[in-house]
Scaffold this active site. Sequence first.
Site, short mmCIF file in Angstrom:
data_model
loop_
_atom_site.label_atom_id
_atom_site.label_comp_id
_atom_site.label_asym_id
_atom_site.label_seq_id
_atom_site.Cartn_x
_atom_site.Cartn_y
_atom_site.Cartn_z
N TYR A 139 13.49 -82.43 -45.75
CA TYR A 139 14.42 -81.43 -46.26
C TYR A 139 15.84 -81.66 -45.76
O TYR A 139 16.81 -81.44 -46.51
CB TYR A 139 13.93 -80.02 -45.94
CG TYR A 139 14.06 -79.57 -44.51
CD1 TYR A 139 15.19 -78.89 -44.09
CD2 TYR A 139 13.06 -79.82 -43.58
CE1 TYR A 139 15.33 -78.46 -42.77
CE2 TYR A 139 13.18 -79.40 -42.28
CZ TYR A 139 14.31 -78.73 -41.88
OH TYR A 139 14.44 -78.32 -40.57
N HIS B 108 14.50 -58.16 -67.15
CA HIS B 108 14.96 -59.08 -68.19
C HIS B 108 16.43 -58.84 -68.51
O HIS B 108 16.89 -57.69 -68.48
CB HIS B 108 14.12 -58.85 -69.46
CG HIS B 108 14.48 -59.75 -70.59
ND1 HIS B 108 14.10 -61.08 -70.62
CD2 HIS B 108 15.20 -59.53 -71.72
CE1 HIS B 108 14.55 -61.63 -71.74
NE2 HIS B 108 15.23 -60.71 -72.42
N GLU C 271 18.79 -82.31 -48.40
CA GLU C 271 19.88 -81.35 -48.42
C GLU C 271 21.23 -82.04 -48.24
O GLU C 271 22.19 -81.76 -48.97
CB GLU C 271 19.67 -80.30 -47.33
CG GLU C 271 18.57 -79.31 -47.65
CD GLU C 271 18.29 -78.34 -46.51
OE1 GLU C 271 17.71 -77.28 -46.76
OE2 GLU C 271 18.66 -78.65 -45.35
N LYS D 165 25.28 -75.98 -42.23
CA LYS D 165 24.68 -76.62 -43.40
C LYS D 165 24.84 -75.75 -44.63
O LYS D 165 25.26 -76.23 -45.70
CB LYS D 165 23.20 -76.89 -43.14
CG LYS D 165 22.44 -77.37 -44.36
CD LYS D 165 20.94 -77.28 -44.13
CE LYS D 165 20.45 -75.84 -44.21
NZ LYS D 165 18.98 -75.74 -44.06
N CYS E 118 20.55 -73.87 -34.87
CA CYS E 118 20.76 -73.12 -36.12
C CYS E 118 22.21 -72.74 -36.31
O CYS E 118 22.81 -72.99 -37.36
CB CYS E 118 19.88 -71.88 -36.14
SG CYS E 118 20.08 -70.89 -37.63
N GLU F 89 11.71 -63.16 -63.74
CA GLU F 89 10.68 -62.45 -64.50
C GLU F 89 9.49 -63.36 -64.79
O GLU F 89 8.38 -62.88 -65.04
CB GLU F 89 11.25 -61.90 -65.80
CG GLU F 89 11.69 -62.94 -66.81
CD GLU F 89 12.31 -62.30 -68.06
OE1 GLU F 89 11.58 -61.58 -68.78
OE2 GLU F 89 13.52 -62.49 -68.28
N CYS G 276 21.39 -74.66 -39.49
CA CYS G 276 21.31 -73.78 -40.67
C CYS G 276 22.66 -73.26 -41.14
O CYS G 276 22.98 -73.32 -42.33
CB CYS G 276 20.42 -72.59 -40.36
SG CYS G 276 18.91 -72.95 -39.47
#
Length: 452
Positions: free
Chosen positions: A178, A435, A182, A51, A43, A440, A48
């Site tokens: 993934y 909003h 990525e 990356k 990681c 939302e 992670c």
Amino acid sequence: MDFDFDLFVIGGGSGGVRAARIAASEGGAKVGLAEESRMGGTCVIRGCVPKKLMVYASGFSGMVEDAKAYGWDIDKGNFDWGRFRPRLHSELDRLEGIYRRNLENAGVEIFDCRATLADAHTVKLDGDRTVTAKHIVIATGGRPSVPELPGAELACVSDDMFLMEEMPKSILIVGAGYIGCEFACMMNGLGVETHLTYRGAQILRGFDEEVRGLISESMIDSGIDIHLGCSVMELQQTDDGILAKLTNGKDRVFDRVLYATGRVPNSAGLGLEELGVGIGHRGQIEVDEWCQTAVPSIYAIGDVIDRIALTPVAIREGHALADTLFGDKKHKMEYDNVASAVFTQPEMGSVGMTEEEARRDHSILIYATAFRPMKGAFIERTERVLFKLVVDADTRKILGCHIVAEGAAEMIQMVAIAMKMGVTKEDFDRTCAVHPTMAEEIVTMREPVRRS
């Protein structure tokens, strides 16, 4: 029997470090930890963290174009890998230092070497040194794999991408999980001609079908050339680069070929099978719900057990194990509703069941909306976002949530908390919207788009 350590951890990644630190600092255990590479594991050093920093870097090219459309007088330059790379590695060095100091401050004894098992309570270190421990934790993680094919030695893996001396002009990425997706988005955003090939019919196998389709279209629209139903037969070195021979006949030369076709657990060569520890067909260490192997003194956590290969999962497994062995808080990892993110552009956040998974055992309602967000619509960008809820038609509980949008990873973390608490669709409906935001839409979808 007296042991040198109460706990000995093999592997200094996120899971192993957490287990060691909590056992020592909160459980009062005497702990040793061995790491043969760099502290922080996949990681921090080659996954992670680097990356995500490259994801940030790759996103600025699109920001420049958006800024111009919003009225800024700004010119787009070229990405300078030579400036970025030293800063990247300086950050990784800093983080590795933090991991090491945290262990030392907790009283953990660190061994910077490879460790294997001599028996159920004995760890063999480099050379002839051995130490004994009442409990041993294997936290050796996983590694990228490259299938056997002619010229496989010419390919690189994800680990290598952060060590490049210079940025390639073109790249072929093999695999559409993934990691592959990525890196395709990253390299494309950094100005590299990017091709991605995958033998299946759609990218991101295992994720929700609508999510897969939208991200695929977005990647293609951004300029990534995706070859589906296609495999690499052979790689050849030429004077101009690496020639990739493809089953679709579109052979061509690339500066770099990246294989992102999966990862395998780092369980080989540790002496586990000789002791009776079960090893699965993918190389995963077999453990029970408490992360204990068939040998009672030996445990395993993280990617090496191949349950959910995510850093936060390994950390929680390590923490739970330390609490169970040395604290008065015996508990185990819960694997339901673990949220995940894919840092494509746009990014995806997901928690719970996909529509396809949910309909196997549930009557479901699907609430979904797809639209052009305000930020992009204002400057006539065509990119769309997706918000999707999978709801049990009988209990009204939210079974899954899937978001494709800028900031999806941040949003899905909040949804995961609610789902862990058993949130229903009516709970979402009672929540007032913020909003104007994209998020939302999570609480304003009133009617299902379909039933299944």
